[in-house]
Design a protein around this motif. Structure first.
Motif, short mmCIF file in Angstrom:
data_model
loop_
_atom_site.label_atom_id
_atom_site.label_comp_id
_atom_site.label_asym_id
_atom_site.label_seq_id
_atom_site.Cartn_x
_atom_site.Cartn_y
_atom_site.Cartn_z
N GLY A 169 17.33 -18.05 4.41
CA GLY A 169 17.97 -16.89 5.01
C GLY A 169 17.12 -15.65 4.96
O GLY A 169 16.25 -15.50 4.09
N PRO A 170 17.36 -14.72 5.90
CA PRO A 170 16.65 -13.44 5.91
C PRO A 170 17.06 -12.58 4.73
O PRO A 170 18.18 -12.70 4.21
CB PRO A 170 17.07 -12.81 7.24
N VAL A 171 16.14 -11.70 4.32
CA VAL A 171 16.37 -10.85 3.15
C VAL A 171 16.23 -9.39 3.56
O VAL A 171 15.24 -9.00 4.18
CB VAL A 171 15.37 -11.17 2.02
N GLY A 172 17.24 -8.59 3.23
CA GLY A 172 17.20 -7.15 3.48
C GLY A 172 17.61 -6.41 2.22
O GLY A 172 16.81 -5.81 1.52
N SER A 173 18.89 -6.49 1.90
CA SER A 173 19.39 -5.89 0.66
C SER A 173 19.25 -6.85 -0.52
O SER A 173 19.29 -6.44 -1.68
CB SER A 173 20.87 -5.52 0.81
N GLY A 174 19.10 -8.15 -0.23
CA GLY A 174 19.09 -9.17 -1.28
C GLY A 174 20.47 -9.74 -1.55
O GLY A 174 20.60 -10.74 -2.25
N VAL A 202 8.17 -4.14 2.08
CA VAL A 202 7.76 -4.09 0.68
C VAL A 202 8.43 -5.15 -0.18
O VAL A 202 8.10 -5.30 -1.36
CB VAL A 202 8.04 -2.69 0.07
N LEU A 203 9.40 -5.88 0.36
CA LEU A 203 10.25 -6.72 -0.48
C LEU A 203 9.49 -7.74 -1.31
O LEU A 203 9.84 -8.00 -2.46
CB LEU A 203 11.29 -7.44 0.39
N PHE A 204 8.47 -8.36 -0.73
CA PHE A 204 7.75 -9.42 -1.44
C PHE A 204 6.25 -9.17 -1.51
O PHE A 204 5.46 -10.11 -1.54
CB PHE A 204 8.05 -10.78 -0.80
N GLY A 205 5.87 -7.89 -1.53
CA GLY A 205 4.49 -7.59 -1.85
C GLY A 205 3.67 -6.86 -0.80
O GLY A 205 2.59 -6.36 -1.11
N HIS A 206 4.13 -6.82 0.45
CA HIS A 206 3.36 -6.11 1.47
C HIS A 206 3.47 -4.59 1.29
O HIS A 206 4.42 -4.09 0.68
CB HIS A 206 3.86 -6.46 2.87
N SER A 219 11.70 -0.75 3.57
CA SER A 219 10.64 0.18 3.19
C SER A 219 10.74 0.59 1.74
O SER A 219 9.79 1.16 1.19
CB SER A 219 10.70 1.43 4.08
N LEU A 220 11.89 0.35 1.13
CA LEU A 220 12.13 0.68 -0.27
C LEU A 220 12.70 -0.56 -0.97
O LEU A 220 13.32 -1.40 -0.34
CB LEU A 220 13.11 1.85 -0.39
N MET A 221 12.49 -0.66 -2.26
CA MET A 221 12.87 -1.86 -3.00
C MET A 221 14.34 -1.82 -3.42
O MET A 221 14.75 -0.96 -4.20
CB MET A 221 11.98 -2.03 -4.23
N PRO A 222 15.17 -2.76 -2.95
CA PRO A 222 16.58 -2.78 -3.34
C PRO A 222 16.76 -3.28 -4.77
O PRO A 222 16.17 -4.28 -5.17
CB PRO A 222 17.22 -3.77 -2.36
N ALA A 349 13.56 2.47 -6.14
CA ALA A 349 14.56 1.54 -5.66
C ALA A 349 15.50 2.26 -4.72
O ALA A 349 15.76 3.46 -4.85
CB ALA A 349 15.35 0.93 -6.82
N VAL A 350 16.04 1.53 -3.75
CA VAL A 350 16.98 2.11 -2.81
C VAL A 350 18.25 2.53 -3.56
O VAL A 350 18.84 1.75 -4.27
CB VAL A 350 17.34 1.12 -1.70
N ALA A 351 18.65 3.77 -3.39
CA ALA A 351 19.83 4.28 -4.07
C ALA A 351 21.10 4.02 -3.30
O ALA A 351 22.19 4.14 -3.83
CB ALA A 351 19.67 5.79 -4.34
#
Length: 356
Positions: A169-174, A202-206, A219-222, A349-351
């Motif tokens: 599955g796709p990942v956005g918020s996790g 940025v989720l998995f290293g880019h 663009s920000l880490m959840p 982290a995303v607030a």
């Protein structure tokens, strides 16, 4: 509530669970009308239950897509005010629907140098909350009720498909992947999780960058993204996701959005490589928002996207921090971000909910 009343459901409840559709010998699609209804409904009802969302409390959130629509639907049913902070990517038809549901929409016109539009939206959201202390923010990226809400999806998959060996599955918020896989692993710890991201997320290293493919990536880490859930990660280009979306429609008559197409691209490849595994691919939302883009051949041609061919397999990435020019795969191995990338997990982290 009378027996007759109990036989009927609100629209958000009626659309919660996905339709389960066979896509191959060992591949099933979990096709949602609007997947974000799962966390939106759960978060808001829990907030009412806990006294965090009173009759006069205003719901505030930042989003550019389907989480906002899900909140607007549930807020309308609850009779609560809702303000959404978004950016210029918010499409016209979605904005019309939000407004018709009684939502106040604010658009941030300028991105911040770091964090882009998501950072701009978060700052405006903080200002709104400072102006009105009686607000509730669902915070889909940090709220543990987001992944917890997907326990009902895991139960539905187990009851419909039977023992699930792999979820793609796709990942956005996790939330959807971490929540669904986590619930399934409570009974079967060996369930495989395959995450689907896009380049310049940025989720998995880019490194963060401009992204055409919406609805996945960030663009920000959840804070809700638990990297140790994932066995492998794939990155898809927009052209590949668009082509897979059209193939999903052409071959299975499933009218889904490009996030679903990205999941389908990876899911059909993974299932073919593991013919003895029972696989489920998450298909998050329908294709109506994309009729003038992904489903329009002239638009695709103008953007330079060829949807008449798909790669047979991903490029094998040796370093998750180095993007490739095409669909790629990396064996994440249920490791932390730090262990898999050799870098510190991004501190910012995303607030609050920002991607969808």
């Amino acid at each position: 509530m009378t027996t007759v009343d109990a036989a009927f459901q609100e629209i958000t409840q009626a659309q919660l669970l996905p339709r389960i559709i066979r896509l191959g010998d060992n591949l099933y699609g979990a096709s949602f009308s609007l997947m974000k209804l799962v966390p939106a409904r759960h978060i808001l009802l829990k907030a009412v239950e806990r006294g965090l969302l009173g009759p006069d409390t205003e719901i505030v959130e930042t989003t550019s897509g389907t989480f906002g629509l899900a909140l607007a639907m549930q807020a309308a049913l609850l009779g609560r005010r809702l303000t959404l902070v978004s950016d210029p990517v918010l499409d016209v038809n979605l904005r019309r629907r939000l407004l018709d549901l009684g939502t106040r929409v604010e658009v941030c016109e300028q991105p911040m140098p770091v964090g882009g539009y998501q950072e701009s939206r978060l700052r405006r959201l903080a200002e709104i909350q400072a102006e009105n202390p009686d607000t509730f923010c669902p915070e889909q990226y940090t709220n543990p009720d987001n992944p917890a809400s997907y326990a009902i999806v895991a139960d539905h998959l187990a009851a419909t498909v039977g023992p699930v060996d792999c979820v793609i599955g796709p990942v956005g918020s996790g939330g959807s992947m971490c929540g669904t896989v986590g619930a399934l692993r409570s009974a079967r710890p060996d369930v495989t999780a395959v995450g689907v991201d896009t380049h310049r997320s940025v989720l998995f290293g880019h490194q963060d960058g401009s992204r055409t493919l919406r609805g996945l990536g960030n663009s920000l880490m959840p804070a809700n993204l638990d990297h140790t859930v994932f066995d492998e990660v794939h990155w898809c280009t927009p052209a590949e996701a668009f082509a897979a979306t059209r193939r999903l429609h052409r071959e299975h008559a499933l009218f889904q959005g490009p996030t679903s197409g990205a999941g389908y691209l990876v899911g059909r490849w993974w299932a073919a490589r593991h013919p003895d595994a029972r696989c489920v691919v998450m298909l998050p939302d329908e294709g109506y928002r994309y009729q003038e883009t992904v489903y329009d051949d002239s638009w695709l041609a103008a953007q330079g996207h060829d949807v008449h061919g798909l790669p047979q397999a991903p490029v094998e990435a040796t370093d998750p921090t180095l993007p490739t020019a095409a669909w790629s795969r990396y064996p994440w191995g249920r490791r932390s971000y730090e262990d898999a990338t050799g870098q510190a997990r991004p501190q910012r982290a995303v607030a609050a909910g920002a991607a969808r």
